[in-house]
Design a protein around this motif. Structure first.
Motif, PDB file in Angstrom:
ATOM      1  N   GLU A 183       0.841  -1.194   0.000  1.00  0.00           N
ATOM      2  CA  GLU A 183       0.000   0.000   0.000  1.00  0.00           C
ATOM      3  C   GLU A 183       0.875   1.242   0.000  1.00  0.00           C
ATOM      4  O   GLU A 183       1.853   1.328   0.731  1.00  0.00           O
ATOM      5  N   GLU A 184       0.531   2.184  -0.856  1.00  0.00           N
ATOM      6  CA  GLU A 184       1.206   3.482  -0.908  1.00  0.00           C
ATOM      7  C   GLU A 184       0.147   4.563  -0.938  1.00  0.00           C
ATOM      8  O   GLU A 184      -0.704   4.578  -1.829  1.00  0.00           O
ATOM      9  N   SER A 185       0.176   5.470   0.040  1.00  0.00           N
ATOM     10  CA  SER A 185      -0.834   6.517   0.152  1.00  0.00           C
ATOM     11  C   SER A 185      -0.172   7.876   0.016  1.00  0.00           C
ATOM     12  O   SER A 185       0.893   8.109   0.590  1.00  0.00           O
ATOM     13  N   GLY A 186      -0.800   8.762  -0.740  1.00  0.00           N
ATOM     14  CA  GLY A 186      -0.275  10.109  -0.934  1.00  0.00           C
ATOM     15  C   GLY A 186      -1.195  11.153  -0.340  1.00  0.00           C
ATOM     16  O   GLY A 186      -2.426  11.090  -0.531  1.00  0.00           O
ATOM     17  N   TYR A 187      -0.612  12.101   0.385  1.00  0.00           N
ATOM     18  CA  TYR A 187      -1.369  13.167   1.043  1.00  0.00           C
ATOM     19  C   TYR A 187      -0.849  14.520   0.568  1.00  0.00           C
ATOM     20  O   TYR A 187       0.364  14.711   0.419  1.00  0.00           O
ATOM     21  N   ASN A 188      -1.759  15.465   0.370  1.00  0.00           N
ATOM     22  CA  ASN A 188      -1.334  16.798  -0.050  1.00  0.00           C
ATOM     23  C   ASN A 188      -0.930  17.637   1.155  1.00  0.00           C
ATOM     24  O   ASN A 188      -0.912  17.150   2.299  1.00  0.00           O
ATOM     25  N   GLU A 189      -0.597  18.909   0.907  1.00  0.00           N
ATOM     26  CA  GLU A 189      -0.088  19.766   1.975  1.00  0.00           C
ATOM     27  C   GLU A 189      -1.122  20.048   3.055  1.00  0.00           C
ATOM     28  O   GLU A 189      -0.771  20.466   4.172  1.00  0.00           O
ATOM     29  N   ASP A 190      -2.397  19.812   2.769  1.00  0.00           N
ATOM     30  CA  ASP A 190      -3.451  19.987   3.773  1.00  0.00           C
ATOM     31  C   ASP A 190      -3.749  18.688   4.522  1.00  0.00           C
ATOM     32  O   ASP A 190      -4.670  18.635   5.333  1.00  0.00           O
ATOM     33  N   GLY A 191      -2.956  17.656   4.240  1.00  0.00           N
ATOM     34  CA  GLY A 191      -3.156  16.377   4.908  1.00  0.00           C
ATOM     35  C   GLY A 191      -4.272  15.541   4.339  1.00  0.00           C
ATOM     36  O   GLY A 191      -4.681  14.543   4.943  1.00  0.00           O
ATOM     37  N   GLU A 192      -4.762  15.920   3.151  1.00  0.00           N
ATOM     38  CA  GLU A 192      -5.866  15.191   2.534  1.00  0.00           C
ATOM     39  C   GLU A 192      -5.326  14.079   1.638  1.00  0.00           C
ATOM     40  O   GLU A 192      -4.389  14.281   0.871  1.00  0.00           O
ATOM     41  N   LEU A 193      -5.930  12.901   1.759  1.00  0.00           N
ATOM     42  CA  LEU A 193      -5.547  11.778   0.919  1.00  0.00           C
ATOM     43  C   LEU A 193      -5.978  12.048  -0.511  1.00  0.00           C
ATOM     44  O   LEU A 193      -7.132  12.343  -0.776  1.00  0.00           O
ATOM     45  N   PHE A 194      -5.020  11.988  -1.466  1.00  0.00           N
ATOM     46  CA  PHE A 194      -5.414  12.190  -2.853  1.00  0.00           C
ATOM     47  C   PHE A 194      -5.138  10.972  -3.725  1.00  0.00           C
ATOM     48  O   PHE A 194      -5.528  10.939  -4.888  1.00  0.00           O
ATOM     49  N   TYR A 195      -4.460   9.963  -3.199  1.00  0.00           N
ATOM     50  CA  TYR A 195      -4.422   8.683  -3.886  1.00  0.00           C
ATOM     51  C   TYR A 195      -4.035   7.592  -2.900  1.00  0.00           C
ATOM     52  O   TYR A 195      -3.438   7.833  -1.862  1.00  0.00           O
ATOM     53  N   LYS A 196      -4.385   6.367  -3.251  1.00  0.00           N
ATOM     54  CA  LYS A 196      -3.957   5.192  -2.486  1.00  0.00           C
ATOM     55  C   LYS A 196      -3.798   4.022  -3.457  1.00  0.00           C
ATOM     56  O   LYS A 196      -4.773   3.516  -4.000  1.00  0.00           O
ATOM     57  N   TRP A 197      -2.544   3.624  -3.665  1.00  0.00           N
ATOM     58  CA  TRP A 197      -2.258   2.458  -4.487  1.00  0.00           C
ATOM     59  C   TRP A 197      -2.269   1.209  -3.612  1.00  0.00           C
ATOM     60  O   TRP A 197      -1.646   1.183  -2.555  1.00  0.00           O
ATOM     61  N   ASN A 198      -2.929   0.178  -4.079  1.00  0.00           N
ATOM     62  CA  ASN A 198      -2.851  -1.147  -3.463  1.00  0.00           C
ATOM     63  C   ASN A 198      -2.166  -2.091  -4.446  1.00  0.00           C
ATOM     64  O   ASN A 198      -2.505  -2.106  -5.638  1.00  0.00           O
ATOM     65  N   PHE A 199      -1.188  -2.849  -3.944  1.00  0.00           N
ATOM     66  CA  PHE A 199      -0.374  -3.698  -4.802  1.00  0.00           C
ATOM     67  C   PHE A 199      -0.615  -5.174  -4.509  1.00  0.00           C
ATOM     68  O   PHE A 199      -0.776  -5.568  -3.352  1.00  0.00           O
ATOM     69  N   LYS A 200      -0.574  -5.969  -5.565  1.00  0.00           N
ATOM     70  CA  LYS A 200      -0.475  -7.413  -5.408  1.00  0.00           C
ATOM     71  C   LYS A 200       0.547  -7.923  -6.415  1.00  0.00           C
ATOM     72  O   LYS A 200       0.831  -7.258  -7.428  1.00  0.00           O
ATOM     73  N   TYR A 201       1.112  -9.099  -6.128  1.00  0.00           N
ATOM     74  CA  TYR A 201       2.256  -9.579  -6.891  1.00  0.00           C
ATOM     75  C   TYR A 201       1.995 -10.978  -7.419  1.00  0.00           C
ATOM     76  O   TYR A 201       1.326 -11.797  -6.785  1.00  0.00           O
ATOM     77  N   GLU A 202       2.577 -11.236  -8.596  1.00  0.00           N
ATOM     78  CA  GLU A 202       2.435 -12.536  -9.242  1.00  0.00           C
ATOM     79  C   GLU A 202       3.778 -12.949  -9.839  1.00  0.00           C
ATOM     80  O   GLU A 202       4.674 -12.130 -10.018  1.00  0.00           O
ATOM     81  N   ASN A 203       3.903 -14.231 -10.141  1.00  0.00           N
ATOM     82  CA  ASN A 203       5.036 -14.750 -10.915  1.00  0.00           C
ATOM     83  C   ASN A 203       6.378 -14.451 -10.249  1.00  0.00           C
ATOM     84  O   ASN A 203       7.141 -13.588 -10.688  1.00  0.00           O
ATOM     85  N   PHE A 204       6.697 -15.181  -9.214  1.00  0.00           N
ATOM     86  CA  PHE A 204       7.965 -15.027  -8.509  1.00  0.00           C
ATOM     87  C   PHE A 204       9.014 -15.950  -9.128  1.00  0.00           C
ATOM     88  O   PHE A 204       8.709 -17.071  -9.556  1.00  0.00           O
ATOM     89  N   ASP A 205      10.285 -15.476  -9.165  1.00  0.00           N
ATOM     90  CA  ASP A 205      11.344 -16.319  -9.707  1.00  0.00           C
ATOM     91  C   ASP A 205      11.958 -17.183  -8.605  1.00  0.00           C
ATOM     92  O   ASP A 205      11.474 -17.201  -7.463  1.00  0.00           O
ATOM     93  N   SER A 206      13.031 -17.895  -8.919  1.00  0.00           N
ATOM     94  CA  SER A 206      13.633 -18.835  -7.972  1.00  0.00           C
ATOM     95  C   SER A 206      14.279 -18.143  -6.781  1.00  0.00           C
ATOM     96  O   SER A 206      14.552 -18.779  -5.758  1.00  0.00           O
ATOM     97  N   ASN A 207      14.527 -16.826  -6.879  1.00  0.00           N
ATOM     98  CA  ASN A 207      15.068 -16.060  -5.758  1.00  0.00           C
ATOM     99  C   ASN A 207      13.972 -15.361  -4.953  1.00  0.00           C
ATOM    100  O   ASN A 207      14.263 -14.532  -4.088  1.00  0.00           O
ATOM    101  N   ASN A 208      12.713 -15.675  -5.280  1.00  0.00           N
ATOM    102  CA  ASN A 208      11.545 -15.085  -4.625  1.00  0.00           C
ATOM    103  C   ASN A 208      11.424 -13.592  -4.899  1.00  0.00           C
ATOM    104  O   ASN A 208      10.893 -12.842  -4.093  1.00  0.00           O
TER     105      ASN A 208
END
Length: 232
Positions: A183-208
């Motif tokens: 999760e990555e959340s961005g806040y502006n100078e007034d402390g207001e949330l203006f975006y929130k990225w949610n991540f999920k992952y697929e296809n891991f290699d042999s080193n994880n």
């Protein structure tokens, strides 16, 4: 894309370029990027995505970045390409006694930006100062870490408005048990949330190490695919 959507995409693409760390016996740049094994190079290709039959699929190529590492896990250089495949700019990294002191961004061989770094006693990058190549300070970025050495918050200051407790933008991060950002959340100078990225992952290699991520903020979806080359 609308203006806010483009800003969200710019931020998500900008992060890997600035999260470089200093050198000590416990941490290198691969650690900061949560890359395992002796990585020689990393290529990340990012696409906007749309949903089809309930699944996100690649739509438009946004950009692709390449990162190159030495045998002890520190940046040698990085390259940023446009959607057409043109090299937009590249970054070179300068070290002093094994500690990263600055990186310089070039456009077609012409220097454009310089970032200078500060570190704490654990080798964590705690501050970056971004300069025009002529020496004018453009912005300052400060980072806060958790006990595991992961960045949990960054504050971006515009230098001509700089006040210690008043950032123009704040980013907050959450991680899974493997150290990947979920999760990555961005806040502006007034402390207001203006975006929130949610991540999920697929296809891991042999080193994880993950080879595909899907980031979503509302209806905006971004897919990033990786190609990782290792030292023998």
């Amino acid at each position: 894309y609308k203006k806010n959507e483009m800003k969200k995409l710019i931020l998500i693409l900008f992060i890997p370029l600035v999260f470089a760390c200093g050198s000590d016996d416990k941490k290198n740049d691969l650690d900061q990027l949560n890359l395992k094994g002796k990585v020689k190079s990393l290529k990340e290709t990012t696409y906007s995505a749309v949903e089809k039959f309930g699944e996100p699929v690649r739509d438009v190529l946004i950009t692709h970045n390449k990162y190159f590492f030495d045998e002890v896990g520190f940046y040698k250089k990085s390259e940023v390409f446009s959607e057409s495949g043109r090299l937009k700019y590249n970054w070179k990294y300068n070290y002093d006694d094994g500690i990263l002191i600055e990186s310089i961004g070039y456009d077609n061989g012409v220097p454009l930006r310089k970032i200078k770094y500060k570190f704490d006693g654990y080798g964590n990058n705690i501050e970056e100062n971004v300069y025009e190549i002529g020496g004018e300070l453009m912005a300052r970025v400060k980072y806060e870490y958790d006990k595991a050495g992961k960045i949990i918050e960054s504050n971006i200051y515009k230098e001509d408005e700089y006040k210690e407790d008043e950032s123009i933008e704040k980013l907050k991060f959450k991680y899974d048990n493997d150290g990947n950002v979920i999760e990555e959340s961005g806040y502006n100078e007034d402390g207001e949330l203006f975006y929130k990225w949610n991540f999920k992952y697929e296809n891991f290699d042999s080193n994880n190490n993950w080879l595909k991520s899907i980031a979503q903020d509302g209806k905006t979806i971004v897919i990033t695919e990786r190609e990782i080359e290792y030292y023998d």
